[in-house]
Design an enzyme around this catalytic site. Structure first.
Site, PDB file in Angstrom:
ATOM      1  N   GLU B 170       6.013  -9.451   5.064  1.00  0.00           N
ATOM      2  CA  GLU B 170       6.372  -8.657   3.789  1.00  0.00           C
ATOM      3  C   GLU B 170       8.125  -8.500   3.783  1.00  0.00           C
ATOM      4  OE1 GLU B 170       4.748  -4.713   4.976  1.00  0.00           O
ATOM      5  OE2 GLU B 170       3.081  -5.001   3.698  1.00  0.00           O
ATOM      6  N   HIS B 411     -11.389   3.084   0.418  1.00  0.00           N
ATOM      7  CA  HIS B 411     -10.143   2.738   1.413  1.00  0.00           C
ATOM      8  C   HIS B 411     -10.513   2.714   2.685  1.00  0.00           C
ATOM      9  CE1 HIS B 411      -5.723   3.590   2.521  1.00  0.00           C
ATOM     10  NE2 HIS B 411      -5.866   2.189   2.284  1.00  0.00           N
ATOM     11  N   HIS B 412     -10.275   1.615   3.526  1.00  0.00           N
ATOM     12  CA  HIS B 412     -10.246   1.549   4.810  1.00  0.00           C
ATOM     13  C   HIS B 412      -8.882   1.263   5.314  1.00  0.00           C
ATOM     14  CE1 HIS B 412     -14.897   0.731   4.627  1.00  0.00           C
ATOM     15  NE2 HIS B 412     -14.838   2.264   4.458  1.00  0.00           N
ATOM     16  N   GLU B 413      -7.973   2.054   5.581  1.00  0.00           N
ATOM     17  CA  GLU B 413      -7.067   1.546   6.268  1.00  0.00           C
ATOM     18  C   GLU B 413      -7.279   1.811   7.738  1.00  0.00           C
ATOM     19  OE1 GLU B 413      -3.462   1.011   5.639  1.00  0.00           O
ATOM     20  OE2 GLU B 413      -3.710   0.406   7.646  1.00  0.00           O
ATOM     21  N   HIS B 481      -5.375  -5.491   2.522  1.00  0.00           N
ATOM     22  CA  HIS B 481      -3.700  -5.536   2.567  1.00  0.00           C
ATOM     23  C   HIS B 481      -3.311  -5.675   3.922  1.00  0.00           C
ATOM     24  CE1 HIS B 481      -2.407  -3.521  -1.519  1.00  0.00           C
ATOM     25  NE2 HIS B 481      -3.539  -4.051  -1.614  1.00  0.00           N
ATOM     26  N   GLU B 482      -2.019  -6.293   4.238  1.00  0.00           N
ATOM     27  CA  GLU B 482      -1.344  -6.416   5.284  1.00  0.00           C
ATOM     28  C   GLU B 482      -2.169  -7.487   6.346  1.00  0.00           C
ATOM     29  OE1 GLU B 482      -1.922  -3.117   5.148  1.00  0.00           O
ATOM     30  OE2 GLU B 482      -0.275  -2.624   4.069  1.00  0.00           O
ATOM     31  N   GLU B 500      -3.062  -8.430  -0.265  1.00  0.00           N
ATOM     32  CA  GLU B 500      -1.588  -7.984  -0.325  1.00  0.00           C
ATOM     33  C   GLU B 500      -0.817  -9.178   0.185  1.00  0.00           C
ATOM     34  OE1 GLU B 500       0.097  -4.930   1.686  1.00  0.00           O
ATOM     35  OE2 GLU B 500       1.246  -4.191  -0.142  1.00  0.00           O
ATOM     36  N   GLU B 506       5.080  -1.709  -3.805  1.00  0.00           N
ATOM     37  CA  GLU B 506       5.328  -0.205  -3.053  1.00  0.00           C
ATOM     38  C   GLU B 506       6.504  -0.222  -2.288  1.00  0.00           C
ATOM     39  OE1 GLU B 506       1.975  -0.813  -0.860  1.00  0.00           O
ATOM     40  OE2 GLU B 506       2.800  -1.558   1.049  1.00  0.00           O
TER      41      GLU B 506
END
Lengths: 712, 712
Positions: B170, B411-413, B481-482, B500, B506
């Site tokens: 990132e 959404h699964h953070e 993401h990440e 991502e 963001e």
């Protein structure tokens, strides 16, 4: 030097902050006190004598000020508890929970009033204490870098110990004074796969000790949940033992989030060795059962396709290839090695035997793909737990077992690849329920994955409990092999019937084995935390029976193997030998068929750690009693009063005894079986061979038997 | 010094063992050769010029002799492949796969004939090669301690790079010569949570470079499966880049079991920057789709409750407490903070907007318990993925979404707690299917659990693929993401729509943000491996609009945000702003409504990394084209020929342009929308502001429009 330190400590102790409680019967005293630096200490006395001299308490925190000194006592609570409770299964049907409790709240005014509560529970037979970190304004997340709990012993006690280790509890015991402990030999115990010896003067718990005055002291922990296991480092001059927690992959000890309690540190103190074995202190410190409906939980006697693989006449694996992959290998077309143990045919043979002989269940090991290269490769995707080998018909055997009124026990060897097991767990338990399996034996042989973690670290401790919860959710009973040693959690998760977590009978098949004294020590150590699936009942004692060149053997007589069903408590007991071997000795086998696995009552008749144990137990819901007596490498004669029997009854005592010339090495399989009529007034004379035993069943005599059976 | 080394190497290369192949069009040459020590080397030439000078290959093995030298060539295979295949979705509907292949089998006679195969595929636009370890007699399990792959670059090229790192991708890009790379600043980029900077001269891939001669070189990898990610260490005197693999918790790099291949190392070489963006080399090296029935996989345009949490007008969390536990906290009775974004009411508002504006789906972040203390605590049991907050009615919203013809995106953070996610995965996906969710966005913010592992290590690489497989099993589309940066696996798992894995939009909300050139670099770097969920479409450019004191902003004009839907390829595109902001600019919003997310064809019209990109794409199954043009911090004028249009058609071109006085910082939201009639012969003059853009939709003109719309 030690005296000098004592004087110093004494001078530092402030009179004003001493808190004292006594055990319900008044014999034990616990004293809590802060030093002038505000360091918490405790002392445990029996009468006027110190059992644990003034000892530090404390918790060090990573990157921060810990909980070690500078405390003030902000609150003191005391309680008396005296209640009774009934375990779902156990050695007894009712347990008394009676203690005085002292809870001291210690506040750090220098640290925004962060506080910890140290809670002590003093029973007639010992002490339990733990650190509690309640939800509070200025404490949420912290990492424990060290726990500084001390046990300041009063002398150079005789200790029954094994090397402190992050990964294994499968050592034999060594008996020395504390000053003579040297654990470094552990690195060379090659029959143990995954070891991480801590150091020369570190030992595991449970630690059993005997003082020069004949006092028995046992140190362990209770309710090991979400925390790493505790080992003990011995200062071999002062005899202060200090807690040493198992680290994680990055060197941290415990990840804490308030509210969070440590496990209970337990010190059982008895003037009689028998009382150590009878103690319920560890169970009493555990949380009550979290399972509401326990009707599906059944103590179990089982046999299994298992010993033959340890002996070597059969293999877990189906083929002899060096390299397999679950999704890639053409399993159906592998060349079978012709020695696969877990076949449909062999399983049916075991089911037949179980049905005929009245056994509840059959365990099958090696039923599933992956055994060809499961061992020693640190392999992650090692088993899938749902694909049988081509010669094992799961559906067919489900029907066959059901038709014969026998349950099958599932086997989930994880190879210590815990991430793989967790990933596949849902599917594995659904598979079990679909095919009628209500119990699973797990295994953790090898180096742990997540790599860097240890068998006894916080992450794996959480894993074992996770498995207990998930099996409970699925109404599955659990028998865990190679986990961290138990700490009484079978009270909270009564589906968790047993663990191995020690050096079991299997070591006798393929290594130097277990010395004759081994089974006289285990109840004083390993079994203090919970039942052990020791897998006794081997009749064919020597491996030379199978392979003439083999030197290994079980280090007991045949009769001692029978006695173990009483002296090695477990609600899950295996008759571990080949059915063929039992069929050769059906008279001796009768004891195993008869012995119960769940009890109304237990009497520890006589016991000395490392020397001998004699126990009698009353079968649950029956008027039957079972007695087991074992000895170490010394032959033994002993007199046993049968005062535990119901005085209103005559009993037929069937006595399984070592033959006159029996000897664990020279003549282990010589035995005699005799029946006598006995009563509570009878005194039996038992004669045990070297590493021998005696096993007796007491059944109410019928009118006819009262007339016909010979009186003792 | 470099020349001397070259001469030495040249002398060592044995003429007899050189193997050469050419690209299909003959312009690129790959030469493989063993040195006299039997070390494998390769060289890549464009015409007569070395692009990659003689470079070592090799693999070091832990506790053993590796695969580094002493080889003999035991087999050589060559092939020519020329085929076409159709992706399930993509930038184009048909892809040509055309290469010459050279597979060299290298045997170590000194090591019981252990062997490795190095396979090279030479395309017209570059090279891919990998190490293969086939199933063989004397090689089963081994641990790679280092990979010694070199890329011996011919000069001190200009490089678009980011710090080599085990955990994050990132960073913004830095553009310097290779000799000037200094990655140490990385440790101070505080807006990135979990970082592990490797060192001063280590960079990540994809690495984009431009030589002094104007040649474009891109180094990356393809098909990263069951292996750690590759970084590159730069020798800043010789310009040799050496592979540096991400280690695991105990310092090992890769656990190998034959048969096992490394990922492909890719070197894309083009004389035109546009050809870099058009290259399909990485996709071509990936395995074909493993999903048979792909009818449930749908490119998606979505909106979501998301940006408002980054801006700060809403919160992911429901309450403002510092400390929660999934099973302990009394969720129903927490005091709501009044700013929770994911409420039933707000979600219905988004569903209404999506239905009205023709969007496929709505993402909701913060719907589930656990957000109060999810961040920065290295917490394992952080989310359960199945329990909504008290103000989020899952069942109600399922009905509402269905009634309105809109899908909801789950959404699964995971908070980087991968063990927790794997443990709960089955139940989480069952929950999704039960409530009508067919797509999930995952997140890995924070330090990885298993602790000691890194985002880009072999264990996590396996985790990401495991998630792709499990979602595919459940017919769920995936947006990660990440995770580790992608390497073309979306060909093999076409449900894996996007990642991502780079610095997305963001960062502009709450940090120094993304510099104006950022989006002109990303397609040359991050997007070489796969689509990016960049979440463009922010209209309200400055955060001071919400909070007068705030300095942060998106570093582009509004129109550049529109152009990104074309220049940042993804089958999953978000209109990321608040619906309220779109409603203020419905004329500009029309482009986002119109633009396709799946394409028949793509033309890279003009591009220069770090400066500008202009792309035109044809919507799948339609006669519509979409053009996006962006620039960096420099304003830009450019002429675009519309020769890609169907010559038989007139088109209405709707041109969304920066206003004359637009500027990303001074006047970012000034734009104009104009319609013109155009044909393939038309040449458009585009004027882009500083960090500005131009977005154009081309729709076939109706008869009426041909008459009425003004010609360009």
């Amino acid at each position: 030097m030690k005296k000098g330190i004592l004087i110093m400590l004494a001078m530092m102790l402030s009179m004003a902050s001493a808190q004292t409680i006594k055990s319900p019967n008044g014999k034990l005293t616990l004293k809590f006190q802060l030093t002038s630096e505000g360091t918490p200490t405790y002392e445990l006395m029996l009468g006027k004598k110190s059992v644990i001299e003034t000892s530090r308490l404390g918790i060090e925190v990573k990157n921060g000020n810990g909980f070690t000194e500078g405390f003030e006592i902000s609150k003191v609570d005391t309680t008396l508890v005296d209640e009774t409770w009934q375990p779902v299964w156990g050695e007894v049907k009712e347990i008394v929970n009676n203690y005085h409790e002292l809870a001291v709240t210690l506040t750090l005014s220098s640290e925004k009033n962060r506080y910890v509560v140290i809670r002590f529970r003093l029973f007639d037979d010992g002490l339990g204490f733990r650190y509690e970190f309640p939800l509070q304004e200025n404490l949420n997340y912290f990492i424990i870098s060290n726990e500084l709990t001390e046990f300041n012993l009063a002398g150079d006690h005789k200790a029954f110990w094994m090397p402190g280790d992050y990964d294994t509890n499968e050592y034999f015991y060594t008996t020395t004074k504390l000053s003579e402990v040297d654990a470094t030999f552990g690195v060379n115990v090659n029959e143990i796969t995954a070891k991480t010896v801590i150091g020369k003067n570190a030992v595991q718990t449970p630690l059993m000790m005997k003082t020069a005055d004949g006092l028995y002291i046992n140190i362990h922990e209770a309710a090991l949940v979400n925390y790493p296991a505790m080992n003990l480092v011995i200062d071999q001059k002062t005899f202060v033992l200090t807690s040493h927690l198992v680290p994680d992959a990055v060197g941290n000890k415990a990840y804490m989030q308030t509210p969070h309690n440590t496990p209970w540190r337990t010190v059982i103190v008895c003037e009689r060795a028998e009382d150590i074995l009878a103690s319920k202190l560890i169970l009493n410190l555990n949380e009550p059962s979290k399972i509401e409906n326990t009707s599906w939980i059944k103590p179990t006697k089982y046999i299994g396709i298992w010993w033959e693989m340890h002996v070597g006449t059969a293999s877990w694996s189906y083929a002899d290839v060096r390299n397999v992959k679950l999704d890639l290998t053409d399993w159906k077309n592998l060349t079978p090695n012709g020695r696969h143990g877990a076949t449909t045919e062999r399983t049916k043979f075991y089911i037949d035997f179980a049905a005929k002989q009245g056994f509840d269940a059959v365990l099958i090991e090696g039923w599933n793909i992956g055994w060809e290269d499961w061992f020693g490769q640190w392999k992650e995707e090692v088993f899938d737990f749902v694909t049988p080998y081509p010669d094992f018909d799961v559906a067919e055997l489900q029907k066959y077992a059901e038709q014969n009124g026998v349950k099958l026990i599932m086997h989930h060897e994880t190879s210590a690849s815990a991430t793989n097991y967790e990933r596949r767990m849902d599917e594995a338990y659904r598979f079990m329920k679909k095919y009628g399996y209500d119990a699973v034996k797990t295994g953790y042989v090898g180096r742990i994955i997540p790599r860097g973690e240890f068998h006894d670290g916080q992450w794996m401790v959480n894993h074992y409990v996770h498995v207990a919860k998930e099996t409970a959710k699925n109404k599955i009973m659990l028998d865990a092999h190679e986990p961290v040693r138990p700490t009484g959690l079978h009270r909270t998760y009564p589906n968790w019937l047993a663990c191995e977590a020690a050096r079991g009978n299997e070591f006798n098949a393929w290594s130097q084995g277990n010395p004759p004294e081994h089974e006289t020590i285990l109840p004083f150590t390993r079994l203090m935390g919970g039942p052990m699936d020791y897998t006794p009942g081997i009749f064919e004692i020597k491996m030379s029976h199978y392979y003439p060149d083999r030197k290994e053997q079980v280090h007991t007589t045949l009769v001692k193997q029978l006695a173990l069903y009483v002296t090695m408590y477990s609600p899950l007991q295996m008759a571990a030998d080949y059915p063929e071997n039992y069929e050769k000795h059906l008279d001796a086998f009768q004891f195993i068929k008869d012995v119960a696995v769940d009890w109304d009552d237990t009497k520890i008749l006589e016991a000395e750690p490392g020397d001998y144990i004699t126990i009698a137990r009353k079968a649950k819901g029956k008027e039957e009693w079972y007695l087991g007596s074992i000895t170490d490498e010394n032959a033994r004669e002993t007199k046993i009063k049968l005062s535990f029997l119901n005085p209103k009854q005559w009993y037929v005592a069937t006595i399984y005894a070592d033959a006159k010339d029996a000897h664990w090495e020279k003549n282990p399989m010589a035995y005699e079986v005799k029946k006598y009529l006995v009563k509570d007034k009878t005194e039996l004379k038992l004669k045990l061979a070297e590493s021998g035993g005696c096993a007796i069943s007491f059944k109410p005599a019928s009118e006819e038997e009262v007339k016909s059976v010979k009186k003792y």
